[in-house]
Every structure is written in structure tokens, then in C-alpha cells.
Design an enzyme around this catalytic site. Structure first.
Site: not given
Ligand code: FAD
Ligand code: NAI
Length: 472
Positions: A39, A42-43, A45, A186, A239, A273, A323, A451
Site C-alpha cells: 500500500r 502504513l497501517g 486494513t 461489518i 442471496v 460475508i 486488530a 458510581h
Molecule cells: P492487515 O491490517 O490486513 O495488514 C496487512 C497489510 O499487508 C496490508 O496493508 C497489505 O497491503 C499488506 N500486504 C499484503 N500482502 C502483501 C505483500 N505480498 N507484500 C507487501 N505487503 C502486503 N478489527 C478490530 O479489532 N476492531 C475494529 O473495530 C475493526 N474494524 C474493522 C472494520 C472494517 C471495515 C474491516 C474491513 C476490518 C476491521 N477490523 C477491526 C479487522 C482489522 O482491520 C484486522 O483484523 C487487522 O487489520 C488485521 O491486521 P493484520 O496486520 O493481520 O493485517
Molecule cells: P463476519 O464473519 O463477522 O460476518 C459475516 C456474516 O455473513 C455471518 O453472520 C455469516 O453467517 C453471514 N454470511 C456468510 N455467507 C452469507 C451469505 N451467502 N448470505 C448471507 N449471509 C452470509 O464478517 P464481516 O462482517 O464481513 O467482517 C469480517 C471480519 O472483519 C470480522 O469477522 C471481524 O473479524 C473483522 N471486523 C471486526 C470489527 C470489530 O472488531 N468491530 C469490525 C469489522 C470487521
């Protein structure tokens, strides 16, 4: 002293919360460290398109909702809110920019070299990053995860009609009607954002209940609250297809167990999903490293893969995709590499859904606890305390939710704590500490809680395990 045979002691692939934390800790421990990231920033997803921007949208939309749904008026504050989408997105981008630059600063401060580009293994100690070849004694894979695609549905974030989580963070205007496919974290967080801003949101979930993996009482109660807030649910529904015409998407769906087909036409569809590990395109075949059936890299407790000198952490290894789990593994892997002992207690990883109210849990669900006790329901004790009976929540007009404590009947040791409360994400830190220290419910009940705080509901729920709550 760095091993002269290699450019670096440690090369981390991926600069998400797993990778950047591993790189910083490795450097702090005196190891010559580089981190490859494809990317532009840094940082990972988390900071770019995950935790941080989603919380920026949740926080801002919470204010808008409070101003439009009567909450503020109820407290004697009359306002007529007007949505400025550019500013709303601007503050999200500011948060992302500030925090990703913060990691850049930390890399410089700790002397971690940032290698820009996509990394591919040549052999276990040699990695090509863009045009550069980097060698390291130890390589840590921290490549994270990506959105799971849904067969027959094509995501195109640029058109804002069928989007994934990244596209759903960036919608330029509020859709009139939106479908979220998947009642997971999500779907509920981003569905809540757009519901608060004015969209009519329907959540289609394959299973019979939302939030799989959470305690059954919490799943059911959460859905009731979301429904009250205006989100419609179609449970046990799959779906089967989606066609896009202009700015509209038509979904076809049917009961998960089979049955009559139904269609629905909306302005926006969010596919949420689940997520899959980023283990393709890394050149794992060049080092003879295979992934499991879920595409994850299997590791031992020192995060060693089956290949000597290669370790893995975060979303690309088994366990919750969170994370803070990735960060803790990042610290631990660096400590193992440096010859120290790195510890992550995978039984105590809190899980939070940042809706309003927040939904949080740590440890076992009631169902898991009973299973652990060989199916003997009497071997556990549970207690629930409603937020309605908590003075602070009641005063703040936040009556929804509850705290649930699950303890082993004989020893009173706490096995799991679950909460639905406006600040459940903050409250769960105390619960995690209790589990980490092997607390009994009595320990929590006899701990003085300030409290008036929402946290008193946890104390009361723990008192309930003893059969002696005061305020209910
Ligand atoms: P990532 O954060 O995915 O980082 C991996 C990095 O590696 C990426 O930047 C990618 O570009 C890089 N990379 C991949 N392959 C290569 C390669 N071959 N060469 C060089 N670079 C590469 N988790 C929470 O705990 N709390 C939350 O509130 C939360 N909210 C979320 C909301 C959303 C919309 C999403 C999608 C996820 C959320 N998550 C949340 C999940 C959280 O983002 C991930 O669990 C976390 O980022 C995982 O960290 P990681 O370091 O394993 O990977
Ligand atoms: P998820 O695994 O939390 O939920 C996916 C949902 O989709 C499940 O309820 C599953 O039964 C359903 N599903 C699967 N296939 C389906 C289909 N074909 N039709 C309808 N429903 C279906 O996955 P999500 O919400 O995409 O998030 C991915 C991951 O990202 C989470 O598991 C979590 O680890 C991380 N995340 C964490 C957050 C946090 O900590 N607050 C916020 C956002 C993401």
C-alpha cells in the site's frame, strides 16, 4: 550484532497492526528490521480501510442520529441537523491520514526501514519487494486479509451500487434503500452508519441469527435493539444473484434451506460475508509452505510456520480477525525472535461491535461453557443485569442492553462476560483483566466500582451469580 550473511535480522511482510507492531518491537529489541508494504501508506486494513475509518463514520453518524431521532430533544436540546457529506468524509480521511503518518513517524523513530512494494518469496530468507531483493534471517508474514467474494455478485466500489466495506465507507450520498448481505460485524456497523444517516437498511443473513460466535442471549437481544432502531432483518436467507441496472441493484434470494425465490431492488448493496487471508501471490510455493483449507498459515505458539526462519501472525493465521489480536501477536513474535518469551493468551481476546449500544464479549459463551463442562448445564452459573437498572445508563437515556456473567458453578471462576451497553467496548477491558487473572465472580462483586458508571452493571451481574444483586 546483525548476522552479516543477511541484509536484515527481521523482514516483516505487511504493515498492518500485526506487521507494524512486530517491526517496531523487533527494532526496539535491537534487531535490524525492515517492513515491506504494498500500500502507499502504513497501517494496513485497520488504519486505512477498517477499524479507524469505520469508527470515524460511526462516531459522526451517532451525533447525527442523536439529533434526528429525538434523543437530543429529549434532553432539552433542539437542533435541526444538516448533513455535509464532504465534511463527514473529510474528518474520516483526516483520521486515517494522521494515524498512518503516525506509523511512518514511529518507523523512523525506531529505525525500521520501510520497503515499498509487493513482496514475494524467492526462498525462505530472500524476498523480492518491488524491484529490490531483500534478505533476512527471519521473515514474518503479516499480510492480513481481504473481503470474501460472494459468487455471482460483482463488487464495483467506483459505481457505489454493489460495494464491499471499503466502498461502503466512501459512499458519496446516503442511499435511500440499502441491503447488507451478512449480519456480522461489518454489516451491522456500516449498516448502522447509513441507517443513522437516513437509509432504509435491510440485513440479509444466511443463518437463523445475527452475530455468529457470540453468546446466544446477546445475539437475540442485539437483533431486537437493531430492529427497534429501524434495521429490517431477513434471517435464514441466502442471496442467489444480483443484477445492476444503472444506479439500482436487484437481488434474488431464497430461504437458506430452499424455498420460494424473492427479489428486492435497492440503491446500494454491501457484501459483508467475512474475510479471507491474503496468502496468494506471496510466492509461498517457492518456499514449500502450504496453507490450510481456509487459506490460513498454520503456526505453533512461537508463530513458527512449517518452514524454518518463516513465522506468521495476524489475520493470515487462525484465530479471530481482530486488530488487537494481530498487535499482541506482533509483539510476541518479535520477542520470540529476539530470544525472549512472547505471550498471547488466545482464550482472552475481547470482541467488540461498535454500534450503539456497543456489543462486547470475552471468554466463553454460555453454549461453549456448557459444552466445556461435558454438556452439564448445572456445572455453570449465569447472571444477567439489565442496563435499565443501571443508574448512569438510565440517566443518560441508554436503557438498552445487559451484562451477562458466566461462571463455573463449583469454583466460581468466571468463564465469560458479555455486554450490550453504550460503552460495552470500554467495559470489556475490565472483564478481560478479570479473566486473565482467573477471577471469580465474587472477586468482581467485591471490587469497588465508581458510581455512577455503566461498569457497575458488571459488578451487579457478578453479584447476581452469588444470588445477591442489590439494584434488581
Ligand atoms: P492487515 O491490517 O490486513 O495488514 C496487512 C497489510 O499487508 C496490508 O496493508 C497489505 O497491503 C499488506 N500486504 C499484503 N500482502 C502483501 C505483500 N505480498 N507484500 C507487501 N505487503 C502486503 N478489527 C478490530 O479489532 N476492531 C475494529 O473495530 C475493526 N474494524 C474493522 C472494520 C472494517 C471495515 C474491516 C474491513 C476490518 C476491521 N477490523 C477491526 C479487522 C482489522 O482491520 C484486522 O483484523 C487487522 O487489520 C488485521 O491486521 P493484520 O496486520 O493481520 O493485517
Ligand atoms: P463476519 O464473519 O463477522 O460476518 C459475516 C456474516 O455473513 C455471518 O453472520 C455469516 O453467517 C453471514 N454470511 C456468510 N455467507 C452469507 C451469505 N451467502 N448470505 C448471507 N449471509 C452470509 O464478517 P464481516 O462482517 O464481513 O467482517 C469480517 C471480519 O472483519 C470480522 O469477522 C471481524 O473479524 C473483522 N471486523 C471486526 C470489527 C470489530 O472488531 N468491530 C469490525 C469489522 C470487521
Amino acid at each position: 550484532m546483525p548476522d552479516q550473511q543477511y541484509d536484515y535480522d527481521v523482514l516483516v511482510i505487511g504493515a498492518g497492526p500485526g506487521g507494524y507492531v512486530a517491526a517496531i518491537r523487533a527494532a526496539q529489541l535491537g534487531l535490524k528490521t525492515a517492513c515491506a508494504e504494498s500500500r502507499e501508506t502504513l497501517g494496513g486494513t485497520c488504519l486505512n480501510v477498517g477499524c479507524i475509518p469505520s469508527k470515524a463514520m460511526l462516531h459522526a453518524s451517532e451525533y447525527f442520529d442523536a439529533a434526528t431521532n429525538g434523543t437530543m430533544e429529549h434532553m432539552g436540546i433542539e437542533v435541526t441537523p444538516k448533513l455535509n457529506m464532504d465534511k463527514l468524509h473529510g474528518q474520516r480521511l483526516d483520521a486515517v491520514d494522521g494515524l498512518t503518518k503516525g506509523i511512518e513517524f514511529l518507523f523512523k523513530k525506531n529505525k525500521v526501514d520501510w520497503k515499498k512494494g509487493h513482496a514475494t518469496f524467492q526462498d525462505a530468507h530472500t524476498v523480492k519487494v518491488g524491484d529490490e531483493t531483500v534478505t533476512a534471517k527471519e521473515v514474518v508474514i503479516a499480510t492480513g486479509s481481504s473481503v470474501t467474494p460472494l459468487g455471482g455478485i460483482e463488487v464495483d466500489n467506483s459505481k457505489h451500487v454493489v460495494v464491499d466495506s471499503t466502498g461502503a465507507l466512501e459512499l458519496p450520498k446516503v442511499p435511500k434503500e440499502m441491503v447488507v448481505i451478512g449480519g456480522g460485524v461489518i454489516g451491522l456497523e456500516l449498516g448502522s452508519v447509513w441507517r443513522r444517516l437516513g437509509a432504509k437498511v435491510t440485513c440479509i443473513e444466511f443463518l437463523d441469527e445475527i452475530l455468529p460466535g457470540m453468546d446466544a442471549d446477546i445475539r437475540k437481544e442485539s437483533r431486537k435493539i437493531f430492529k427497534k432502531q429501524g434495521i429490517e432483518f431477513k434471517l435464514g436467507t441466502k442471496v442467489t444473484g444480483c443484477t445492476v441496472k444503472g444506479k439500482k441493484a436487484t437481488l434474488t434470494m431464497e430461504p437458506s434451506k430452499g424455498g420460494d425465490e424473492e427479489t428486492m431492488t435497492v440503491d446500494c448493496v454491501l457484501v459483508s460475508i467475512g474475510r479471507i487471508p491474503n496468502t496468494n501471490g506471496l510466492g509461498l510455493e517457492n518456499i514449500g509452505l502450504e496453507t490450510n483449507e481456509r487459506g490460513q498459515i498454520e503456526v505453533d505458539h512461537e508463530f513458527r510456520t512449517a518452514v524454518d526462519g518463516v513465522r506468521a501472525i495476524g489475520d493470515c493465521v487462525p484465530g479471530p480477525m481482530l486488530a488487537h489480536k494481530a498487535e499482541d501477536e506482533g509483539i510476541a513474535v518479535a520477542e520470540w525472535i529476539a530470544g525472549e518469551t512472547g505471550i498471547v493468551n488466545h482464550n482472552v481476546i475481547p470482541n467488540v461491535v461498535y454500534t450503539l449500544p456497543e456489543i462486547a464479549g470475552v471468554g466463553l459463551t454460555e453454549e461453549q461453557a456448557i459444552e466445556k463442562m461435558g454438556g452439564d448445564k448445572k456445572a455453570i452459573k449465569t447472571s444477567k443485569f439489565p442496563m435499565m437498572a443501571n443508574s448512569r445508563a438510565k440517566t443518560n437515556h441508554e436503557p438498552d442492553g445487559l451484562v451477562k456473567v458466566i461462571a463455573e458453578a463449583e469454583s466460581d471462576r468466571v468463564l465469560g462476560i458479555w455486554a450490550i451497553a453504550s460503552v460495552a467496548g470500554t467495559m470489556i477491558a475490565e472483564a478481560a483483566l478479570a479473566l486473565e487473572f482467573g477471577a471469580t465472580s465474587e472477586d468482581i462483586a467485591y471490587t469497588c466500582h465508581a458510581h455512577p458508571t455503566h461498569a457497575e452493571a458488571l459488578k451487579e451481574a457478578a453479584m447476581g451469580v452469588q444470588g445477591k444483586p442489590i439494584h434488581i
